[in-house]
Motif scaffolding. Structure first.
Motif, PDB file in Angstrom:
ATOM      1  N   LEU A  12      51.712  40.873  43.922  1.00 46.41           N
ATOM      2  CA  LEU A  12      52.716  39.823  43.737  1.00 46.41           C
ATOM      3  C   LEU A  12      52.618  38.743  44.806  1.00 46.41           C
ATOM      4  CD1 LEU A  12      55.735  42.147  42.926  1.00 46.41           C
ATOM      5  CD2 LEU A  12      54.528  40.688  41.295  1.00 46.41           C
ATOM      6  N   TYR A  13      52.942  37.486  44.397  1.00 47.55           N
ATOM      7  CA  TYR A  13      52.801  36.329  45.275  1.00 47.55           C
ATOM      8  C   TYR A  13      51.352  36.296  45.782  1.00 47.55           C
ATOM      9  CZ  TYR A  13      57.875  37.081  45.308  1.00 47.55           C
ATOM     10  OH  TYR A  13      59.186  37.300  44.946  1.00 47.55           O
ATOM     11  N   ALA A  14      50.426  36.339  44.843  1.00 48.62           N
ATOM     12  CA  ALA A  14      49.030  36.656  45.153  1.00 48.62           C
ATOM     13  C   ALA A  14      48.344  35.626  46.033  1.00 48.62           C
ATOM     14  CB  ALA A  14      48.246  36.835  43.846  1.00 48.62           C
ATOM     15  N   GLY A  15      48.718  34.349  45.919  1.00 53.42           N
ATOM     16  CA  GLY A  15      48.044  33.328  46.710  1.00 53.42           C
ATOM     17  C   GLY A  15      46.546  33.328  46.440  1.00 53.42           C
ATOM     18  N   LEU A  16      45.775  33.226  47.509  1.00 52.91           N
ATOM     19  CA  LEU A  16      44.317  33.271  47.396  1.00 52.91           C
ATOM     20  C   LEU A  16      43.782  34.695  47.355  1.00 52.91           C
ATOM     21  CD1 LEU A  16      43.379  30.464  49.957  1.00 52.91           C
ATOM     22  CD2 LEU A  16      43.477  30.270  47.461  1.00 52.91           C
ATOM     23  N   GLY A  17      44.657  35.669  47.581  1.00 47.71           N
ATOM     24  CA  GLY A  17      44.221  37.058  47.526  1.00 47.71           C
ATOM     25  C   GLY A  17      43.572  37.545  48.803  1.00 47.71           C
ATOM     26  N   GLY A  18      44.093  37.121  49.955  1.00 48.00           N
ATOM     27  CA  GLY A  18      43.548  37.626  51.217  1.00 48.00           C
ATOM     28  C   GLY A  18      43.662  39.133  51.318  1.00 48.00           C
ATOM     29  N   ASN A  19      44.831  39.657  50.969  1.00 49.51           N
ATOM     30  CA  ASN A  19      45.042  41.112  51.019  1.00 49.51           C
ATOM     31  C   ASN A  19      44.137  41.853  50.033  1.00 49.51           C
ATOM     32  OD1 ASN A  19      46.695  39.910  48.874  1.00 49.51           O
ATOM     33  ND2 ASN A  19      47.466  41.973  48.536  1.00 49.51           N
ATOM     34  N   GLY A  56      37.631  45.668  46.162  1.00 49.88           N
ATOM     35  CA  GLY A  56      36.586  46.018  45.214  1.00 49.88           C
ATOM     36  C   GLY A  56      37.012  45.768  43.775  1.00 49.88           C
ATOM     37  N   ASN A  57      36.210  46.271  42.832  1.00 47.17           N
ATOM     38  CA  ASN A  57      36.467  46.018  41.415  1.00 47.17           C
ATOM     39  C   ASN A  57      36.717  47.289  40.610  1.00 47.17           C
ATOM     40  OD1 ASN A  57      36.156  43.140  41.505  1.00 47.17           O
ATOM     41  ND2 ASN A  57      33.955  43.455  41.733  1.00 47.17           N
ATOM     42  N   GLU A  58      36.960  48.407  41.292  1.00 46.93           N
ATOM     43  CA  GLU A  58      37.172  49.653  40.564  1.00 46.93           C
ATOM     44  C   GLU A  58      38.615  49.848  40.113  1.00 46.93           C
ATOM     45  OE1 GLU A  58      37.174  50.919  45.002  1.00 46.93           O
ATOM     46  OE2 GLU A  58      36.273  49.375  43.718  1.00 46.93           O
ATOM     47  N   ILE A  75      46.584  27.340  42.587  1.00 48.22           N
ATOM     48  CA  ILE A  75      46.191  28.483  43.412  1.00 48.22           C
ATOM     49  C   ILE A  75      45.756  29.643  42.528  1.00 48.22           C
ATOM     50  CG2 ILE A  75      46.983  30.152  45.132  1.00 48.22           C
ATOM     51  CD1 ILE A  75      48.875  28.014  46.195  1.00 48.22           C
ATOM     52  N   ALA A  76      46.478  29.840  41.418  1.00 50.75           N
ATOM     53  CA  ALA A  76      46.118  30.916  40.484  1.00 50.75           C
ATOM     54  C   ALA A  76      44.702  30.714  39.940  1.00 50.75           C
ATOM     55  CB  ALA A  76      47.123  30.966  39.339  1.00 50.75           C
ATOM     56  N   LYS A  77      44.318  29.476  39.694  1.00 55.69           N
ATOM     57  CA  LYS A  77      42.975  29.187  39.188  1.00 55.69           C
ATOM     58  C   LYS A  77      41.912  29.584  40.216  1.00 55.69           C
ATOM     59  CE  LYS A  77      40.080  25.489  37.333  1.00 55.69           C
ATOM     60  NZ  LYS A  77      40.021  24.032  36.990  1.00 55.69           N
ATOM     61  N   ILE A  78      42.166  29.305  41.483  1.00 54.88           N
ATOM     62  CA  ILE A  78      41.218  29.690  42.535  1.00 54.88           C
ATOM     63  C   ILE A  78      41.132  31.205  42.628  1.00 54.88           C
ATOM     64  CG2 ILE A  78      40.710  29.565  45.004  1.00 54.88           C
ATOM     65  CD1 ILE A  78      42.160  26.885  45.054  1.00 54.88           C
ATOM     66  N   TYR A 120      38.298  36.315  41.836  1.00 54.71           N
ATOM     67  CA  TYR A 120      38.387  37.697  41.346  1.00 54.71           C
ATOM     68  C   TYR A 120      38.432  37.683  39.813  1.00 54.71           C
ATOM     69  CZ  TYR A 120      40.073  37.730  46.137  1.00 54.71           C
ATOM     70  OH  TYR A 120      40.205  37.518  47.487  1.00 54.71           O
ATOM     71  N   PRO A 121      37.309  37.410  39.171  1.00 54.62           N
ATOM     72  CA  PRO A 121      37.294  37.243  37.708  1.00 54.62           C
ATOM     73  C   PRO A 121      37.672  38.496  36.931  1.00 54.62           C
ATOM     74  CG  PRO A 121      35.050  37.298  38.607  1.00 54.62           C
ATOM     75  CD  PRO A 121      35.987  37.194  39.772  1.00 54.62           C
ATOM     76  N   ASN A 122      37.602  39.667  37.553  1.00 56.57           N
ATOM     77  CA  ASN A 122      37.955  40.904  36.859  1.00 56.57           C
ATOM     78  C   ASN A 122      39.454  41.179  36.853  1.00 56.57           C
ATOM     79  OD1 ASN A 122      35.257  41.485  36.288  1.00 56.57           O
ATOM     80  ND2 ASN A 122      34.963  42.587  38.204  1.00 56.57           N
ATOM     81  N   ASP A 123      40.204  40.464  37.679  1.00 56.39           N
ATOM     82  CA  ASP A 123      41.649  40.670  37.747  1.00 56.39           C
ATOM     83  C   ASP A 123      42.352  39.936  36.606  1.00 56.39           C
ATOM     84  OD1 ASP A 123      40.865  41.840  40.091  1.00 56.39           O
ATOM     85  OD2 ASP A 123      42.287  40.767  41.365  1.00 56.39           O
TER      86      ASP A 123
END
Length: 204
Positions: free
Chosen positions: A6-13, A18-20, A32-35, A40-43
């Motif tokens: 939640l409140y993902a931003g750029l996804g630093g956390n 990984g992608n599993e 920001i969501a587009k970036i 992270y195209p799998n998210d």
């Protein structure tokens, strides 16, 4: 593991997760969501109000990470911007404590709420402080030493290097602040590893 970010931003956390995992990220700013989606195209990326999304969907996940907006709580804004620079004071955003109380009362999954150290005594005592972040959670987070970031003086290039992002191809207002809002990737991985280890031991 099914994860809500939640409140993902750029996804630093999220950067070192990984992608599993099956990750759903909620970010209200479409730019920001587009970036985030590019990174992270799998998210699954949802452009929505994270606070309300949590209330409606908290039962659907194994782990919830929430990082409500921290600017109205931070000591820098109150002690420097307001006191010495004349910035207009604002009410602290109480979504932080609403979410902690809501998750404590209702969530059966593992969860963590992250925010910065505030200019006041926290209204709900956090479980732990790691680096410059406070964490509230329903599982034990052990103390760990992370390299100290010079976040207040770091410029865009410093922050990009610090968090491993390259945003030169993106036009963003207040790019420096968006980067400053990131949680250090190593810290995000540390938290997730605790949960993954606990789940692995539970399945043995």
């Amino acid at each position: 593991m099914k994860i809500l970010n939640l409140y993902a931003g750029l996804g630093g956390n999220r950067k070192l997760w990984g992608n599993e995992h099956d990750i759903t990220a909620v970010e209200i700013n479409p730019n920001i969501a587009k970036i985030y989606q590019n990174l992270y195209p799998n998210d699954t990326v949802i452009i929505d109000n994270a606070h309300e999304y949590l209330r409606q969907h908290f039962r659907e996940f194994d782990f919830i990470w929430s990082s409500p907006p921290c600017q109205t709580h931070g000591s820098f804004r109150q002690n420097i911007c307001v006191r010495f620079r004349g910035t207009e004071p604002v009410y602290p955003d109480m979504k932080l404590y609403q979410e902690i109380l809501f998750l404590k009362a209702n969530a059966e999954c593992k969860w963590v709420v992250e925010n910065v150290s505030p200019y006041y005594k926290p209204l709900i005592e956090p479980n732990i402080k790691l680096q410059r972040h406070l964490f509230w959670s329903n599982f034990e987070i052990s103390s760990h030493i992370f390299e100290t970031d010079k976040i207040r003086t770091a410029q865009i290039a410093d922050l990009e290097k610090m968090y491993g992002f390259n945003l030169k191809d993106y036009k963003l207002k207040n790019k420096r602040q968006i980067l400053r809002n990131c949680v250090k990737p190593e810290l995000g991985k540390y938290i997730l590893d605790i949960i993954s280890k606990a789940k692995g031991e539970a399945n043995d």
